[in-house]
Write a protein that holds these residues in place. Structure first.
Motif, PDB file in Angstrom:
ATOM      1  N   ARG A  43       0.872  -1.190   0.343  1.00  0.00           N
ATOM      2  CA  ARG A  43      -0.486  -0.287   0.152  1.00  0.00           C
ATOM      3  C   ARG A  43       1.138   1.287  -0.042  1.00  0.00           C
ATOM      4  NH1 ARG A  43      -4.218  -0.081   4.609  1.00  0.00           N
ATOM      5  NH2 ARG A  43      -5.086  -1.586   3.110  1.00  0.00           N
ATOM      6  N   ARG A  44       1.501   1.285   0.419  1.00  0.00           N
ATOM      7  CA  ARG A  44       2.866   2.189   0.866  1.00  0.00           C
ATOM      8  C   ARG A  44       3.579   2.436  -0.290  1.00  0.00           C
ATOM      9  NH1 ARG A  44       6.324   2.693   6.230  1.00  0.00           N
ATOM     10  NH2 ARG A  44       4.123   3.095   6.863  1.00  0.00           N
ATOM     11  N   ALA A  45       3.782   1.669  -0.976  1.00  0.00           N
ATOM     12  CA  ALA A  45       4.615   1.204  -2.516  1.00  0.00           C
ATOM     13  C   ALA A  45       3.784   2.169  -2.934  1.00  0.00           C
ATOM     14  CB  ALA A  45       4.651   0.319  -2.710  1.00  0.00           C
ATOM     15  N   ARG A  46       2.947   1.586  -3.455  1.00  0.00           N
ATOM     16  CA  ARG A  46       1.745   2.113  -4.049  1.00  0.00           C
ATOM     17  C   ARG A  46       1.342   3.370  -4.094  1.00  0.00           C
ATOM     18  NH1 ARG A  46      -3.919   3.089  -4.594  1.00  0.00           N
ATOM     19  NH2 ARG A  46      -4.833   2.113  -7.316  1.00  0.00           N
ATOM     20  N   ALA A  47       1.577   4.293  -2.496  1.00  0.00           N
ATOM     21  CA  ALA A  47       0.752   5.485  -2.955  1.00  0.00           C
ATOM     22  C   ALA A  47       2.096   5.951  -3.181  1.00  0.00           C
ATOM     23  CB  ALA A  47       1.089   5.928  -1.220  1.00  0.00           C
ATOM     24  N   ALA A  48       3.288   6.104  -2.682  1.00  0.00           N
ATOM     25  CA  ALA A  48       4.402   6.299  -3.608  1.00  0.00           C
ATOM     26  C   ALA A  48       5.127   6.801  -4.479  1.00  0.00           C
ATOM     27  CB  ALA A  48       5.843   5.642  -2.624  1.00  0.00           C
ATOM     28  N   ARG A  49       4.220   5.356  -5.460  1.00  0.00           N
ATOM     29  CA  ARG A  49       4.574   5.184  -6.560  1.00  0.00           C
ATOM     30  C   ARG A  49       3.360   6.445  -7.575  1.00  0.00           C
ATOM     31  NH1 ARG A  49       4.218   0.148  -6.666  1.00  0.00           N
ATOM     32  NH2 ARG A  49       1.554   0.039  -7.104  1.00  0.00           N
ATOM     33  N   MET A  50       2.114   6.759  -6.888  1.00  0.00           N
ATOM     34  CA  MET A  50       0.998   7.299  -7.279  1.00  0.00           C
ATOM     35  C   MET A  50       1.944   9.188  -7.144  1.00  0.00           C
ATOM     36  SD  MET A  50      -1.427   6.565  -8.308  1.00  0.00           S
ATOM     37  CE  MET A  50      -2.271   4.544  -8.143  1.00  0.00           C
ATOM     38  N   ARG A  51       2.387   9.075  -5.968  1.00  0.00           N
ATOM     39  CA  ARG A  51       2.698  10.133  -5.602  1.00  0.00           C
ATOM     40  C   ARG A  51       3.974  11.307  -6.614  1.00  0.00           C
ATOM     41  NH1 ARG A  51       2.829   8.624  -0.397  1.00  0.00           N
ATOM     42  NH2 ARG A  51       4.692   8.329  -0.233  1.00  0.00           N
ATOM     43  N   GLN A  52       5.005   9.334  -7.023  1.00  0.00           N
ATOM     44  CA  GLN A  52       5.731   9.871  -8.316  1.00  0.00           C
ATOM     45  C   GLN A  52       5.226  10.744  -9.778  1.00  0.00           C
ATOM     46  OE1 GLN A  52       9.227  10.082  -8.339  1.00  0.00           O
ATOM     47  NE2 GLN A  52       9.890  10.400 -10.266  1.00  0.00           N
ATOM     48  N   GLN A  53       4.498   9.462  -9.655  1.00  0.00           N
ATOM     49  CA  GLN A  53       3.081  10.267 -11.262  1.00  0.00           C
ATOM     50  C   GLN A  53       2.603  11.638 -10.896  1.00  0.00           C
ATOM     51  OE1 GLN A  53       0.812   6.876 -11.706  1.00  0.00           O
ATOM     52  NE2 GLN A  53       1.801   5.534 -12.245  1.00  0.00           N
ATOM     53  N   MET A  54       2.136  12.329  -9.696  1.00  0.00           N
ATOM     54  CA  MET A  54       1.987  13.335 -10.387  1.00  0.00           C
ATOM     55  C   MET A  54       2.822  14.717  -9.560  1.00  0.00           C
ATOM     56  SD  MET A  54      -0.472  15.113  -9.794  1.00  0.00           S
ATOM     57  CE  MET A  54      -2.083  13.770  -9.493  1.00  0.00           C
ATOM     58  N   ARG A  55       4.179  14.000  -9.302  1.00  0.00           N
ATOM     59  CA  ARG A  55       5.566  14.983  -9.112  1.00  0.00           C
ATOM     60  C   ARG A  55       5.549  14.709 -11.361  1.00  0.00           C
ATOM     61  NH1 ARG A  55       9.263  12.102  -5.935  1.00  0.00           N
ATOM     62  NH2 ARG A  55       7.908  11.905  -4.691  1.00  0.00           N
ATOM     63  N   MET A  56       6.208  13.785 -11.882  1.00  0.00           N
ATOM     64  CA  MET A  56       5.483  14.119 -13.151  1.00  0.00           C
ATOM     65  C   MET A  56       5.382  14.572 -13.711  1.00  0.00           C
ATOM     66  SD  MET A  56       9.242  12.991 -13.251  1.00  0.00           S
ATOM     67  CE  MET A  56       9.928  12.490 -14.502  1.00  0.00           C
ATOM     68  N   ARG A  57       3.513  14.836 -13.584  1.00  0.00           N
ATOM     69  CA  ARG A  57       2.786  15.112 -14.334  1.00  0.00           C
ATOM     70  C   ARG A  57       3.306  16.667 -14.408  1.00  0.00           C
ATOM     71  NH1 ARG A  57      -1.356  11.193 -12.334  1.00  0.00           N
ATOM     72  NH2 ARG A  57      -0.486   9.804 -12.588  1.00  0.00           N
ATOM     73  N   THR A  58       2.970  16.888 -12.943  1.00  0.00           N
ATOM     74  CA  THR A  58       3.096  18.876 -12.938  1.00  0.00           C
ATOM     75  C   THR A  58       4.850  19.483 -13.800  1.00  0.00           C
ATOM     76  OG1 THR A  58       3.476  17.888 -10.086  1.00  0.00           O
ATOM     77  CG2 THR A  58       1.316  18.052 -11.019  1.00  0.00           C
ATOM     78  N   PHE A  59       6.086  18.512 -13.850  1.00  0.00           N
ATOM     79  CA  PHE A  59       7.025  18.914 -13.891  1.00  0.00           C
ATOM     80  C   PHE A  59       6.874  19.339 -15.107  1.00  0.00           C
ATOM     81  CE2 PHE A  59      11.213  18.705 -15.929  1.00  0.00           C
ATOM     82  CZ  PHE A  59      12.204  18.984 -14.373  1.00  0.00           C
ATOM     83  N   ARG A  60       7.599  20.662 -14.776  1.00  0.00           N
ATOM     84  CA  ARG A  60       7.906  21.662 -16.418  1.00  0.00           C
ATOM     85  C   ARG A  60       9.416  21.941 -16.629  1.00  0.00           C
ATOM     86  NH1 ARG A  60       2.678  22.569 -17.826  1.00  0.00           N
ATOM     87  NH2 ARG A  60       1.353  23.790 -16.046  1.00  0.00           N
ATOM     88  N   TRP A  61       8.800  21.529 -18.444  1.00  0.00           N
ATOM     89  CA  TRP A  61      10.744  21.099 -18.600  1.00  0.00           C
ATOM     90  C   TRP A  61      10.453  22.345 -18.834  1.00  0.00           C
ATOM     91  CZ3 TRP A  61      13.264  17.314 -18.850  1.00  0.00           C
ATOM     92  CH2 TRP A  61      12.256  15.559 -17.888  1.00  0.00           C
TER      93      TRP A  61
END
Length: 61
Positions: A43-61
């Protein structure tokens, strides 16, 4: 900062091959630790993956 494997008076010169070999070993162990953490705490690993995906989605190049 002196290298742990060398005496304090010796130069801290190492070949690129040695550095790459140590880096590859470190990355393998890091991957193994991440996989183990995912199995132990899914569960914690899944939450961490979701946070990482959100970080990547909001990252600006």
């Amino acid at each position: 900062m002196p290298d742990r494997n060398q005496p304090s008076g010796a130069p801290a010169q190492e070949s690129d091959a040695d550095r790459r070999r140590r880096r590859a070993q470190f990355l393998r162990e890091l991957n193994e630790a991440k996989e183990l953490r995912e199995r132990v705490q899914p569960r914690r690993a899944r939450a961490a993956r979701m946070r990482q995906q959100m970080r990547m989605r909001t990252f600006r190049w």
